[in-house]
Design an enzyme around this catalytic site. Structure first.
Site, PDB file in Angstrom:
ATOM      1  CG  PHE A 180      -0.225   0.083   2.540  1.00 22.53           C
ATOM      2  CD1 PHE A 180       0.013   1.299   3.169  1.00 22.53           C
ATOM      3  CD2 PHE A 180       0.207  -1.072   3.175  1.00 22.53           C
ATOM      4  CE1 PHE A 180       0.675   1.376   4.383  1.00 22.53           C
ATOM      5  CE2 PHE A 180       0.865  -1.013   4.401  1.00 22.53           C
ATOM      6  CZ  PHE A 180       1.107   0.208   5.001  1.00 22.53           C
ATOM      7  CB  CYS A 181       1.762   3.887  -1.678  1.00 20.97           C
ATOM      8  SG  CYS A 181       0.801   3.813  -3.212  1.00 20.97           S
ATOM      9  CB  THR A 182      -0.010   8.452  -0.211  1.00 22.55           C
ATOM     10  OG1 THR A 182       1.165   8.433   0.589  1.00 22.55           O
ATOM     11  CG2 THR A 182      -0.927   9.577   0.248  1.00 22.55           C
ATOM     12  CB  ILE A 209      -3.336   5.507   2.972  1.00 22.12           C
ATOM     13  CG1 ILE A 209      -2.224   4.461   3.002  1.00 22.12           C
ATOM     14  CG2 ILE A 209      -3.752   5.883   4.392  1.00 22.12           C
ATOM     15  CD1 ILE A 209      -0.870   5.035   3.365  1.00 22.12           C
TER      16      ILE A 209
END
Length: 298
Positions: A180-182, A209
């Protein structure tokens, strides 16, 4: 276009799409002219592989930019809006680069990526003890918040991620990997990288996120802390509400209220994370910069 009324929040739009562009330089000039006309602030990155960026302005201005991009062929944009009480950017920039997010090694996110999971599906995956959950963001982002049980690669830039994979995930090709990332863009490339290296069960959080914090009620959340964002808000929380962190303008770390009480914290100059990494001359220059900012001379 006029600025939002003081009572109205700014609309912040984060967007990206991998799409082959035959003439990215021409698109850059069109976007630069449009953004200035609309009074937008923020940064857009244009590259042969697509577009990426975050901008802020009035709701009408952001809507007009989105309409332009849709008409220009970006119908599959990953697009999210949130609100800011103050303009979170100082100016508008459109940059032409080789990649819209820099991994530094060739991958093919338009052809091959991991399995997308929506926020509620992501919660179910996190409950699986056999899944290795990897945070692909930089260490200062992870410091602000992350998912429970996630591995922090402790990298300072996304360019370091391929080397981390080679060192720490070698031999784990048969394991389930969730990343996952922003906003999702880094995971498009990181999942493509892992598949390219022979991994089979690779998953990533659709919309990143930000989408998770927007969709999942806090009572059902597996997220701890706040989410670092690359604008003046510094962090956001559940419901994409503005967070409580303040950025150290010397090193970029998001600082809590407690960290701002540390003896090494000086607004615009230093914090406990960077105090010993800068010279007295650099700190003096930072103080001059901070004074100029506070007196409106910038």
């Amino acid at each position: 276009m006029p600025e939002p009324h003081p009572a109205e929040p700014y609309t912040v739009a984060a967007l990206y799409q991998f799409r082959a562009l035959p003439d990215p330089a021409a698109l850059r000039e069109e976007l630069r002219a449009l953004g200035e006309q609309l009074g937008l602030c923020g940064t857009l990155i244009v590259a042969p592989e697509g577009i990426n960026g975050t901008v802020a302005g009035s709701a009408a201005a952001v809507a007009e930019l989105r309409a332009f991009l849709l008409a220009a062929g970006f119908e599959q944009m990953e697009y999210k809006e949130s609100q800011a009480s103050e303009q979170p950017f100082k100016r508008f920039k459109v940059r032409l680069k080789k990649e819209i997010v820099t991994l530094g090694v060739p991958v093919a996110p338009r052809e091959r990526v991991g399995t997308y999971l929506d926020p509620h599906e992501w919660n179910a995956l996190l409950a699986d003890p056999d899944v290795l959950v990897v945070d692909t963001r930089n260490r200062y982002e992870v410091k602000a918040g992350t998912f429970q049980g996630a591995v922090d690669p402790e990298i300072d830039s996304f360019r370091e991620f391929p080397a981390w994979v080679d060192e720490h995930l070698s031999g784990a090709e048969g394991k389930k990997i969730a990343m996952f990332c922003t906003g999702g863009i880094r995971c498009e490339k990181s999942t493509s990288l892992l598949l390219q290296k022979g991994f089979r069960d690779v998953f990533h959080l659709r919309g990143g996120i930000l989408k998770y914090l927007e969709d999942v009620p806090e009572s059902e959340s597996r997220w701890d802390g706040e989410c670092f964002v690359f604008d003046g808000r510094v962090t956001v929380g559940h419901g994409l509400r503005e967070g409580g962190a303040v950025m150290c303008h010397s090193c970029g770390w998001p600082l809590t209220t407690e960290e701002r009480q540390h003896p090494h914290f000086e607004e615009g100059v230093s914090c406990e994370h960077c105090f010993h990494r800068t010279t007295d001359a650099q700190k003096a220059a930072f103080r001059d910069r901070q004074r100029a900012y506070e007196t409106g001379q910038r």
